[in-house]
Design an enzyme around this catalytic site. Structure first.
Site, PDB file in Angstrom:
ATOM      1  CE  LYS A 178      -1.501  -0.550  -4.489  1.00 13.42           C
ATOM      2  NZ  LYS A 178      -2.084   0.867  -4.734  1.00 13.42           N
ATOM      3  CG  ASP A 230      -5.292  -0.605  -8.866  1.00  8.30           C
ATOM      4  OD1 ASP A 230      -5.754  -1.455  -9.476  1.00  8.30           O
ATOM      5  OD2 ASP A 230      -4.717   0.381  -9.440  1.00  8.30           O
TER       6      ASP A 230
END
Length: 215
Positions: free
Chosen positions: A112, A130
């Site tokens: 991420k 996220d």
């Protein structure tokens, strides 16, 4: 439609203040389990004291802890950012690498975070997933999964690479400002008329549907 609607109201930006790829890396690590605002309050002094990867790699952990304490989990974050800076200094000559396969080898950097860094610092398409992106992609019916890797794979098949970074950043902003976790503000949402999770339909959309039914 989601891409265009969000593009009309949000810029494709991160709310983390940074002036370089190195600052973006460190700020992103610090942003875990806190707000970008909290990070932005501490990074000016941190980067003034340690402007390069080599500087931070050689830092006194106690001093770093003092500087970043307001972000929470400051001991673990201190270990992470010093280790990351050391890896950047020793393995990449002080320059943040611009490839996913290299970024994910750095301490404190997962997929991420790497996608955020690639998109923001290097203009390389990346779709960061996220908690906000997980929530919104499921509410919008784009995916039916909580797995970040699967969500990234599904969404990047739906939109062209040129939109990956912007869509991710805009979903994050929308998740913070409108489609919040506990009580989404559907009545304010630009995606309201087609979102399957909407609890309130806009009056104009409802009027159009009534007109169609009566015609």
């Amino acid at each position: 439609m989601t891409v265009e609607r969000l593009k009309s109201i949000y810029p494709a930006v991160t709310e983390l203040d940074h002036r370089s790829a190195f600052e973006m890396v460190i700020a992103t690590i610090l942003s875990a389990q806190t707000t970008d605002r909290s990070v932005n309050l501490v990074t000016p002094q941190l980067f003034a004291r340690y402007p390069t990867a080599a500087d931070l790699a050689a830092a006194d952990p106690a001093e770093v802890e003092r500087l970043i304490k307001p972000t929470g989990f400051f001991r673990a974050k201190t270990r992470a950012i010093i280790s990351c800076a050391r890896a950047i200094a020793e393995r990449y000559g002080g320059e943040v690498p611009g490839r996913m396969e290299d970024l994910v080898t750095l301490p404190g950097i997962g997929r991420k975070t790497a996608n955020v860094i690639l998109g923001v610092a290097f203009d390389v398409p990346g779709f960061a997933v996220d908690t906000h992106v997980i929530r919104l992609t499921n509410r919008l019916g784009l995916v039916a999964s909580r797995d970040p890797v699967k969500i990234e794979r599904y969404v990047t098949k739906m939109v062209p690479p040129a939109e990956w970074t912007g869509l991710s950043l805009r979903l994050i902003l929308h998740g913070r400002r409108v489609c919040v976790a506990r009580r989404p503000r559907c009545e304010e949402c630009v995606l309201n008329d087609f979102c399957p999770s909407s609890s309130v339909r806009p009056k104009r959309a409802a009027a159009r549907r009534t007109s169609v039914l009566q015609s």
